[in-house]
Design an enzyme around this catalytic site. Structure first.
Site, PDB file in Angstrom:
ATOM      1  N   TYR A   1     -16.473  16.903 -15.834  1.00 32.53           N
ATOM      2  CA  TYR A   1     -16.761  15.468 -15.971  1.00 32.53           C
ATOM      3  C   TYR A   1     -17.821  15.089 -14.920  1.00 32.53           C
ATOM      4  O   TYR A   1     -17.746  15.524 -13.766  1.00 32.53           O
ATOM      5  CB  TYR A   1     -15.462  14.685 -15.754  1.00 32.53           C
ATOM      6  CG  TYR A   1     -15.657  13.203 -15.595  1.00 32.53           C
ATOM      7  CD1 TYR A   1     -16.049  12.414 -16.675  1.00 32.53           C
ATOM      8  CD2 TYR A   1     -15.458  12.577 -14.371  1.00 32.53           C
ATOM      9  CE1 TYR A   1     -16.235  11.050 -16.535  1.00 32.53           C
ATOM     10  CE2 TYR A   1     -15.640  11.214 -14.220  1.00 32.53           C
ATOM     11  CZ  TYR A   1     -16.026  10.456 -15.307  1.00 32.53           C
ATOM     12  OH  TYR A   1     -16.211   9.115 -15.164  1.00 32.53           O
TER      13      TYR A   1
ATOM     14  N   ARG B   1       0.847  -1.196   0.000  1.00 33.91           N
ATOM     15  CA  ARG B   1       0.000   0.000   0.000  1.00 33.91           C
ATOM     16  C   ARG B   1       0.886   1.250   0.000  1.00 33.91           C
ATOM     17  O   ARG B   1       0.613   2.224  -0.677  1.00 33.91           O
ATOM     18  CB  ARG B   1      -0.950   0.006   1.222  1.00 33.91           C
ATOM     19  CG  ARG B   1      -1.662   1.345   1.400  1.00 33.91           C
ATOM     20  CD  ARG B   1      -2.936   1.293   2.250  1.00 33.91           C
ATOM     21  NE  ARG B   1      -2.886   0.389   3.375  1.00 33.91           N
ATOM     22  CZ  ARG B   1      -2.174   0.599   4.490  1.00 33.91           C
ATOM     23  NH1 ARG B   1      -1.438   1.691   4.633  1.00 33.91           N
ATOM     24  NH2 ARG B   1      -2.194  -0.290   5.470  1.00 33.91           N
TER      25      ARG B   1
ATOM     26  N   LYS C   1      -8.103   6.119 -19.543  1.00 31.16           N
ATOM     27  CA  LYS C   1      -8.406   6.654 -20.869  1.00 31.16           C
ATOM     28  C   LYS C   1      -7.173   6.591 -21.780  1.00 31.16           C
ATOM     29  O   LYS C   1      -6.686   5.513 -22.047  1.00 31.16           O
ATOM     30  CB  LYS C   1      -8.981   8.059 -20.720  1.00 31.16           C
ATOM     31  CG  LYS C   1     -10.026   8.192 -19.583  1.00 31.16           C
ATOM     32  CD  LYS C   1     -11.316   7.452 -19.837  1.00 31.16           C
ATOM     33  CE  LYS C   1     -12.234   7.380 -18.633  1.00 31.16           C
ATOM     34  NZ  LYS C   1     -12.576   8.662 -18.027  1.00 31.16           N
TER      35      LYS C   1
ATOM     36  N   ASP D   1      -7.208  18.613 -14.717  1.00 37.64           N
ATOM     37  CA  ASP D   1      -7.524  17.255 -15.155  1.00 37.64           C
ATOM     38  C   ASP D   1      -7.089  17.151 -16.612  1.00 37.64           C
ATOM     39  O   ASP D   1      -7.705  17.743 -17.500  1.00 37.64           O
ATOM     40  CB  ASP D   1      -9.035  17.020 -14.995  1.00 37.64           C
ATOM     41  CG  ASP D   1      -9.441  15.596 -15.366  1.00 37.64           C
ATOM     42  OD1 ASP D   1      -8.761  14.976 -16.204  1.00 37.64           O
ATOM     43  OD2 ASP D   1     -10.460  15.117 -14.819  1.00 37.64           O
TER      44      ASP D   1
HETATM   45  C1  LIG Z   1     -13.052   9.124 -16.725  1.00 32.70           C
HETATM   46  C2  LIG Z   1     -12.690  10.473 -16.215  1.00 32.70           C
HETATM   47  C3  LIG Z   1     -12.443  10.682 -14.856  1.00 32.70           C
HETATM   48  C4  LIG Z   1     -12.613   9.591 -13.811  1.00 32.70           C
HETATM   49  O1  LIG Z   1     -11.711   8.554 -13.963  1.00 32.70           O
HETATM   50  P1  LIG Z   1     -12.009   6.998 -13.555  1.00 32.70           P
HETATM   51  O2  LIG Z   1     -10.749   6.317 -13.936  1.00 32.70           O
HETATM   52  O3  LIG Z   1     -13.202   6.576 -14.350  1.00 32.70           O
HETATM   53  O4  LIG Z   1     -12.277   6.990 -12.098  1.00 32.70           O
HETATM   54  C5  LIG Z   1     -12.067  11.947 -14.461  1.00 32.70           C
HETATM   55  N1  LIG Z   1     -11.937  12.959 -15.341  1.00 32.70           N
HETATM   56  C6  LIG Z   1     -12.181  12.799 -16.655  1.00 32.70           C
HETATM   57  C7  LIG Z   1     -12.036  13.953 -17.579  1.00 32.70           C
HETATM   58  C8  LIG Z   1     -12.567  11.548 -17.138  1.00 32.70           C
HETATM   59  O5  LIG Z   1     -12.824  11.394 -18.446  1.00 32.70           O
END
Ligand SMILES: *Cc1c(COP(=O)(O)O)cnc(C)c1O
Length: 381
Positions: A102, A49, A199, A174
């Protein structure tokens, strides 16, 4: 010797051949605990962890690619966001978020963080004066997405960094949509970059994981303390999948951008399409800023369908190559209806998205096949 090319660093940063076996790829250290040479005699790791060699390689690679000092990998993008928020905000503090954030980020602020006493305002980040006006004495962070999901709005990172720093607040970006190949927020003045590595970084729709990178080492250590305390860490196999994806990020992003441009060209002026949202279009309000702070315009394209929600739903159901699914950033193309799918949680709120909106995650298949598929689906609109 430090190498400067992004493509080189994506393959090698944090990923020296294994000193014991010579394995050229960082192994999956599927292990929870580590032998000690006498009490307290650690060989670098103690408990997974707190730290794990596969995760550490991913964290070092991400920090290098974003130009930061500390990378941290989490079980998901939302876990990274939640851990960061609990590190930088206390009850009573205030955070400015995008008015088209998001959906999951919006839900984190509007439910979990609000219950915990963190205040927030959703503001159009493309309008710096609106952001400045929303700053309060207790504002601790401006939380930026650019381009935004699913409306593809663009915010000026360097300008918002100044607004945040004038207020004594942090700028969090982000960077999921652009990836560090197309945009490096820390270089533009941001303090923290957040990713859903699910992603583009992972890139193959086979892992849910997240990460963040801090510019400042001290802030990185504070988040690492929370990461270890809260425990939402990325597992060894998930870290390995993300690392493997990152090796091909540059070539994938080039193809995502090129294919998106072909799809955008087919959608623009199409009689069944009323509006195309893509920062690469000269008429996009954020085009100049995107051109200055991004290396390419990305693989995400949204458009509005003539005929309203029913027509948009028919188009989403009619593609054969674009798979109807949530998520984005994989090699395969996806289509979705944000109002009913990814952004359903914003329904009835100021963040609600138009019901005739369709979002594409343009993959790296043959561009002409993708154009033919979308054109055929639009026949049903
Ligand atoms: C998918 C996404 C998230 C969240 O990520 P997870 O891996 O699904 O928890 C946050 N910000 C953006 C812009 C996203 O597309």
């Amino acid at each position: 010797m430090a190498f400067t090319g992004f493509e080189t660093r994506a393959i090698h940063a944090g990923q020296e051949p294994d000193p014991q076996t010579g394995a050229v790829v960082v192994p999956i250290y599927q292990v929870s605990t580590y032998a000690q040479d006498g009490v307290g005699g650690l060989r670098g790791y103690e408990y997974s962890r707190t730290g794990n060699p596969t995760r550490a390689a991913l964290e070092e690679c991400l920090a290098d690619l974003e130009g930061g000092s500390r990378g941290l990998a989490f079980a998901s993008g939302m876990a990274a966001e939640d851990t960061l928020l609990r590190t930088i905000a206390s009850p009573g503090d205030h955070v400015i978020i995008p008015n088209d954030a998001y959906g999951g980020t919006y839900r984190l602020f509007s439910t979990v963080s609000s219950n915990w006493g963190v205040k927030w305002d959703a503001v159009p980040l493309a309008d710096p004066e609106a952001v400045r006006a929303a700053v309060r004495p207790e504002t601790v962070a401006i939380w930026v997405e650019t381009p935004t999901n699913p409306l593809l709005n663009v915010a000026d990172i360097a300008l918002l960094a100044d607004v945040a720093h004038d207020a004594g607040a942090l700028l969090v970006v982000d960077n999921t949509f652009a990836s560090p190949y197309l945009q490096r927020p820390l270089v533009e003045g941001a303090d923290v970059v957040v990713h859903s590595t699910t992603k583009y970084l992972g890139g193959h729709s086979d892992v849910v994981s997240g990460a963040l990178v801090t510019r400042d080492r001290e802030l990185g250590e504070r988040v690492a303390f929370h990461q270890n305390t809260m425990g939402a860490v990325a597992g060894p196999f998930d870290s390995w999948l993300a690392l493997r994806g990152i090796k091909t990020l540059a070539v994938r992003m080039d193809r995502h951008c090129a294919n998106a441009e072909q799809v955008v060209a087919a959608l623009t002026h199409h009689p069944k399409v009323t509006e195309v949202l893509y920062p690469g279009l000269p008429e996009h309000p954020g085009h100049k800023i995107a051109e200055a702070q991004m290396k390419g315009f990305g693989g995400m394209v949204s458009f509005r369908v003539a005929g309203g929600e029913e027509a948009a739903l028919r188009v989403c159901a009619a593609t054969r190559l674009f798979t109807l699914a949530e998520s984005l950033g994989g090699v395969e193309s996806l289509i979705e209806h944000p109002g009913r799918m990814t952004h359903a949680s914003t329904s009835g709120s100021p963040l609600e998205v138009p019901s005739d909106l369709v979002r594409l995650s343009v993959g790296i298949e043959s561009g002409s096949d993708l154009v033919a598929d979308i054109e055929a689906a639009l026949e049903t609109a």
